[in-house]
Write an enzyme that holds these catalytic residues in place. Sequence first.
Site, PDB file in Angstrom:
ATOM      1  N   ASP A 137       0.914  -1.046   0.038  1.00  0.00           N
ATOM      2  CA  ASP A 137      -0.200   0.065   0.003  1.00  0.00           C
ATOM      3  C   ASP A 137       0.931   1.146   0.035  1.00  0.00           C
ATOM      4  O   ASP A 137       2.020   1.131  -0.447  1.00  0.00           O
ATOM      5  CB  ASP A 137      -1.160   0.031   1.015  1.00  0.00           C
ATOM      6  N   HIS A 204      -4.165   6.173   2.702  1.00  0.00           N
ATOM      7  CA  HIS A 204      -4.584   5.007   2.259  1.00  0.00           C
ATOM      8  C   HIS A 204      -4.163   3.599   2.981  1.00  0.00           C
ATOM      9  O   HIS A 204      -4.867   2.691   3.451  1.00  0.00           O
ATOM     10  CB  HIS A 204      -4.400   4.740   0.649  1.00  0.00           C
ATOM     11  N   SER A 533     -11.272  -0.646  -1.851  1.00  0.00           N
ATOM     12  CA  SER A 533      -9.833  -0.722  -0.919  1.00  0.00           C
ATOM     13  C   SER A 533     -10.185  -1.093   0.387  1.00  0.00           C
ATOM     14  O   SER A 533      -9.383  -1.427   1.202  1.00  0.00           O
ATOM     15  CB  SER A 533      -8.946   0.598  -1.153  1.00  0.00           C
TER      16      SER A 533
END
Length: 747
Positions: A137, A204, A533
């Site tokens: 990520d 994220h 996600s």
Amino acid sequence: MANLFRLPVLLPFLLLATAAVVVTGDELRTFIVHVQPRENQEFETAEYRTAWYKTFLPEDGRLLHAYHHVASGFAARLSQRELDVVSAMPGFVSAVPDQRYRLLTTHTPQFLGLNVQQGVRNYTSDRGAGVIVALLDTGIFPDHPSFSGDGMPPPPAKWKGRCDFNGSSCNNKLIGARDFITDAAASAANSNDSRAPPVDNVGHGTHTASTAAGAIVPGAQVLGQAMGVAAGMAPRAHIAMYKVCDEVGCAGSDILAGIDAAVGDGCDIISMSLGGPSMPFHQDPIAIGTLGAIEKGVFVSMAGGNSGPDAGSLSNEAPWMLTVAASTMDRSIRATVRLGNGLYFRGQSLYQPENLGSVFYPLVYAGASGKPSAALCANGSLDGLDVRGKIVLCDLGYGGGWISKGAVVQSAGGVGMILVNQFLEGYDTMAAAHVLPASHVDYAAGSAIKSYINSTTNATAQIVFPGTKLGTSPAPSIVFFSSRGPNAQDPGILKPDVTGPGMNVLAAWPFQVGPPSATPVPGPTFNIISGTSMSTPHLSGIAAFIKSNHPDWSPAAIKSAIMTTADIDDRSGNPLLDEQRSPASFFATGAGHVNPEKATNPGLVYDIDPSDYVGYLCGMYTSQEVSVVARRPVNCSTIPAIPSSQLNYPSISVSVPSNTTQPVVVRRTVKNVGEVPSSYYAAVDMPETVVGVSVYPSRLDFTEANQENVFLVLVWPKQNGTRVVQAAFRWVSETHTVRSPISVTFT
Ligand SMILES: *[C@@H]1O[C@H](CO)[C@@H](O)[C@H](O)[C@H]1NC(C)=O
Ligand SMILES: *[C@@H]1O[C@H](CO)[C@@H](O)[C@H](O)[C@H]1NC(C)=O
Ligand SMILES: *[C@@H]1O[C@H](CO)[C@@H](O)[C@H](O)[C@H]1NC(C)=O
Ligand SMILES: *[C@@H]1O[C@H](CO)[C@@H](O)[C@H](O)[C@H]1NC(C)=O
Ligand SMILES: *[C@@H]1O[C@H](CO)[C@@H](O)[C@H](O)[C@H]1NC(C)=O
Ligand SMILES: *[C@@H]1O[C@H](CO)[C@@H](O)[C@H](O)[C@H]1NC(C)=O
Ligand SMILES: *[C@@H]1O[C@H](CO)[C@@H](O)[C@H](O)[C@H]1NC(C)=O
Ligand SMILES: *[C@@H]1O[C@H](CO)[C@@H](O)[C@H](O)[C@H]1NC(C)=O
Ligand SMILES: *[C@@H]1O[C@H](CO)[C@@H](O)[C@H](O)[C@H]1NC(C)=O
């Protein structure tokens, strides 16, 4: 390319955009080069293998990544001329240009039926104990309490990874942290320094890591909303972060390096909330790397993509991956629109200011001016329109992210915004951290509000903020952005596999990144964002605690357990719906909505030996192409090809010629992982009369643990017509229901 724009700030699924590549003879570009050693050539150490890789290169400095575990080859900077030379060398198999990738909970444990005691820090669950979850990520914010090592045991002895944060940022929770971004085009801070700590400048990676395996943190909230105890799905599991993406994007060569390292380091689960356009497996570094991971017993959970609701919009379709869709949960952060005529509509907003008061403000639709960009409240489009002191209705769609539309309204002097879905987003609304009082309402509400504006010269409205509401319905339902099947690479494998919470998910966030409009609230930072996600790390964490309970289960067995126990009804007992409140098809839901408690005890599993994937690939590709994916020489004439419908998958997807009455016969094997002895009876769910489905034999008896039984599923057309029919069959015992969806396409 519409989907690039349909994903404003709140949908950070990492989308692979194939970069336009200008080829001139001498320009250096990154290639992933697949090579194979001679038959007796073996490498005692990684250094020897790397040295061999370098023999393909004009100079050492060109090597970006040497792959050791999940690919036979390397990534290097080469000119086209140099590549031509490399291609003629013995051992060369293939080369693909690197792809530039672009950046595209408090409540979920309870929603998923996992018992989390509110307000309790010392949480006694061992969900995920002894399991290592790797996230590929944007890096991680290590100092967040979601990554506290308090009460965590040391990592298992097999752990061989490392932590490139300095000081004490790593601990028994966050055990590994590395940065794989090498490309010079990536952020300057990270280029050419593989030892840079994997700092998360995006948010994220921090969010996904805490969703999968974050620690228990009481008092989590965003802007005072969604208050509760934040907990990952597997709070006892260890986390290893492999940074392969940054705010610019991610490169396939770096992703492959991250998979390679995660497997070499001893991780059990790989979670990847990223993807790209569908492509043949032998050209897809993610498909290649993840097959290598599966062969080493590592479970892989991948996002299905945010390109829905169009058919055939999925990413990550290989049968060895778990492909995850996204759905809602039963929480709404309400912002209610009241109109001057007395009607009211419930929308959402994370920003919940003190109520605008009982005052009704003039309500305008800037699109009524006839300017399409004004309908969208695009930057600059409200210039010259009188919106000062008014509430402005803005359509979703192109013209900037949702939060920036609010900024446009605010800078034009508006006092509030009603954000309205287009048809395709249907009933799904987002709780965003808007910069002004706002409400995001669904398409039907938006149409009614527009009619009201049309019906009077004196439209007025107010927005009130009732806060967080639980128990909203329908929930779960499939979200509009969740990518849909059928599987473009292989319609014989039903995808996505399963759905999990991906809408308005609260999880950890780096304080320096946001959230955007907040006045900082003391304490750790969390944020609420949406995307496949977000659903993917839920499934990764659930896989971690299944693995923790059943260390000897293969990745395919874990996946089977998740799929065959999934819920096909929502919390009200109705079939799962989609964003239009229509029953969602298997191409949206896969096997259904994950049910973690049931998945730990499925009764029977459909197992797949990794070697079967090679036979499966031989049914699709040439020997040369299969050799690239399998990372070893494969001669497909010497091994039996496995048609996709015969791979021992927990779901079935078959094509039936409509001009025959001959049944299509599908063979499956189930393994008993439940009680002994036990008996299962077949049941068929066939809402339509256009196909016949029967299961033979109709009863299976198991007298031993891990005993396997073979059965056949027969599918035949009962009437003519080209269409898709969805059915299912179940193996039912006294204690278990083992369900498999069947998708039948008439040809
Ligand atoms: C957590 O609770 C258990 C049982 O209540 C107790 O034995 C243990 O010492 C506690 N751990 C911490 C770190 O407080
Ligand atoms: C640790 O890393 C941070 C940022 O990565 C840096 O600012 C700091 O100086 C480092 N501290 C030490 C002791 O190296
Ligand atoms: C990486 O850095 C080293 C020294 O800092 C330099 O010699 C080398 O050329 C750099 N490599 C690339 C690919 O930029
Ligand atoms: C709108 O555009 C102007 C000028 O390009 C820029 O300064 C401003 O930040 C933009 N506003 C938003 C909300 O994007
Ligand atoms: C509002 O009125 C305009 C022009 O009269 C019309 O084109 C439009 O369709 C109307 N919109 C709604 C939502 O009724
Ligand atoms: C406009 O609406 C407001 C409140 O709904 C009302 O008080 C006012 O009299 C109306 N004005 C006209 C011109 O209809
Ligand atoms: C593959 O196997 C077949 C059958 O054994 C043989 O005829 C063929 O030469 C082999 N191909 C390669 C490339 O080795
Ligand atoms: C069914 O249709 C296909 C294609 O039109 C044809 O090739 C095949 O022979 C037909 N089979 C029967 C049994 O009619
Ligand atoms: C389908 O239609 C063809 C020709 O119309 C007919 O021969 C065939 O029997 C039909 N098949 C079924 C299953 O009804």
